[in-house]
Design a protein around this motif. Structure first.
Motif, PDB file in Angstrom:
ATOM      1  N   VAL A 115       0.870  -1.183   0.000  1.00 29.82           N
ATOM      2  CA  VAL A 115       0.000   0.000   0.000  1.00 29.82           C
ATOM      3  C   VAL A 115       0.898   1.222   0.000  1.00 29.82           C
ATOM      4  O   VAL A 115       1.840   1.310   0.790  1.00 29.82           O
ATOM      5  CB  VAL A 115      -0.938   0.037   1.231  1.00 29.82           C
ATOM      6  N   ARG A 116       0.618   2.152  -0.900  1.00 27.68           N
ATOM      7  CA  ARG A 116       1.384   3.398  -0.999  1.00 27.68           C
ATOM      8  C   ARG A 116       0.439   4.563  -0.751  1.00 27.68           C
ATOM      9  O   ARG A 116      -0.657   4.621  -1.324  1.00 27.68           O
ATOM     10  CB  ARG A 116       2.020   3.525  -2.381  1.00 27.68           C
ATOM     11  N   VAL A 117       0.859   5.483   0.109  1.00 31.22           N
ATOM     12  CA  VAL A 117       0.035   6.614   0.508  1.00 31.22           C
ATOM     13  C   VAL A 117       0.865   7.880   0.383  1.00 31.22           C
ATOM     14  O   VAL A 117       2.020   7.907   0.830  1.00 31.22           O
ATOM     15  CB  VAL A 117      -0.439   6.474   1.982  1.00 31.22           C
ATOM     16  N   GLU A 192      -2.539   3.849  -3.227  1.00 34.11           N
ATOM     17  CA  GLU A 192      -2.500   2.734  -4.184  1.00 34.11           C
ATOM     18  C   GLU A 192      -2.410   1.404  -3.454  1.00 34.11           C
ATOM     19  O   GLU A 192      -1.627   1.257  -2.507  1.00 34.11           O
ATOM     20  CB  GLU A 192      -1.299   2.861  -5.126  1.00 34.11           C
ATOM     21  N   PHE A 193      -3.197   0.448  -3.918  1.00 33.72           N
ATOM     22  CA  PHE A 193      -3.195  -0.904  -3.378  1.00 33.72           C
ATOM     23  C   PHE A 193      -2.667  -1.858  -4.454  1.00 33.72           C
ATOM     24  O   PHE A 193      -3.160  -1.860  -5.585  1.00 33.72           O
ATOM     25  CB  PHE A 193      -4.598  -1.324  -2.955  1.00 33.72           C
ATOM     26  N   VAL A 203      -2.403  -6.778  -9.589  1.00 34.53           N
ATOM     27  CA  VAL A 203      -3.548  -5.869  -9.582  1.00 34.53           C
ATOM     28  C   VAL A 203      -3.161  -4.606  -8.822  1.00 34.53           C
ATOM     29  O   VAL A 203      -2.719  -4.676  -7.665  1.00 34.53           O
ATOM     30  CB  VAL A 203      -4.780  -6.521  -8.916  1.00 34.53           C
ATOM     31  N   ARG A 204      -3.306  -3.470  -9.476  1.00 37.74           N
ATOM     32  CA  ARG A 204      -3.001  -2.184  -8.851  1.00 37.74           C
ATOM     33  C   ARG A 204      -4.234  -1.290  -8.945  1.00 37.74           C
ATOM     34  O   ARG A 204      -4.690  -0.950 -10.043  1.00 37.74           O
ATOM     35  CB  ARG A 204      -1.817  -1.510  -9.531  1.00 37.74           C
ATOM     36  N   VAL A 205      -4.774  -0.925  -7.798  1.00 37.70           N
ATOM     37  CA  VAL A 205      -5.923  -0.026  -7.729  1.00 37.70           C
ATOM     38  C   VAL A 205      -5.474   1.261  -7.062  1.00 37.70           C
ATOM     39  O   VAL A 205      -4.940   1.240  -5.947  1.00 37.70           O
ATOM     40  CB  VAL A 205      -7.084  -0.651  -6.927  1.00 37.70           C
ATOM     41  N   ASN A 206      -5.676   2.378  -7.752  1.00 40.31           N
ATOM     42  CA  ASN A 206      -5.249   3.679  -7.236  1.00 40.31           C
ATOM     43  C   ASN A 206      -6.477   4.533  -6.931  1.00 40.31           C
ATOM     44  O   ASN A 206      -7.391   4.651  -7.770  1.00 40.31           O
ATOM     45  CB  ASN A 206      -4.368   4.390  -8.269  1.00 40.31           C
TER      46      ASN A 206
END
Length: 221
Positions: A115-117, A192-193, A203-206
């Motif tokens: 997870v990126r924040v 981003e997950f 799978v990348r969900v932003n």
């Protein structure tokens, strides 16, 4: 015999099936807000036995824009942001004073997730920072009382003396204030997950913050 770093690196596996499970993640099921998904994923990795899932990388930049990164602990996440703490006079505190914007990175290899924040950072009111500190362990208070974080240390003996004094005071005065201790909150612009896939079809969900709420988009792996 000297260690061959490159040979050692080539010998390592990513997401060894003996220790890592890669669950399917359907982005169509992602909730409306990143906080909801973060809470679910965090609970998942705790249940899966991830070691220290609350540790995260914190990236900041100094006044000249030069980046720096270190590992810190997540103190909470809610509608006000993702929270962490430090001394205001520490290196990270100085960076955030000059450039109040940061990024966080969580890596949970037990499920192949990241997870990126990133977003602006604000300091919470002093009373919230002190309440956060005094809700933690005696060791955490002693470390805060030792202070002088990121300053040059003259010797290990100097640290031992200061630490011993701080431990004694923390035990004697568990409510003693540490004025420089600051609770910071990062209010994300983007989250981003990343869910790893064994065939590298990750799978990348932003999530991006918009005036009307959160927009979701898929990213190429």
């Amino acid at each position: 015999m000297a260690t061959d770093l490159h040979e050692l690196l080539r010998s390592l596996r990513v997401w060894d099936p003996q220790v890592t499970s890669l669950p399917a993640f359907d982005p169509g099921t992602a909730p409306a807000t990143p906080l909801e998904l973060f809470t679910t994923w965090f609970a998942d990795v705790v249940a899966a036995g991830q070691t220290e899932p609350h540790t995260m990388s914190l990236a900041t930049a100094d006044a000249e824009g030069r980046p720096d990164v270190r590992t810190v602990m997540l103190h909470g996440a809610d509608a006000d942001g993702w929270a962490f703490a430090s001394h205001s006079h520490s290196r990270k505190g100085g960076h955030l004073s000059a450039r109040p914007y940061a990024a966080l990175g969580f890596y949970w290899p037990v499920l192949g997730r990241q997870v990126r924040v990133r977003g602006p950072v604000n300091a919470a009111p002093s009373e919230e920072g002190q309440a956060d500190l005094h809700a933690r362990s005696t060791g955490a208070l002693a470390a805060a009382l030792t202070g002088r974080q990121s300053e040059v240390l003259g010797s290990a003996a100097e640290l031992a003396r200061a630490s011993e004094d701080a431990w004694e005071r923390a035990q004697r005065e568990p409510g003693v204030p540490v004025p420089s201790w600051t609770l910071y909150r990062l209010l994300p612009d983007e989250v981003e997950f990343f869910q790893g896939d064994e065939r590298r079809r990750h799978v990348r969900v932003n999530y991006r913050r918009m005036d009307a709420g959160w927009a979701q988009e898929l990213l190429w792996p």
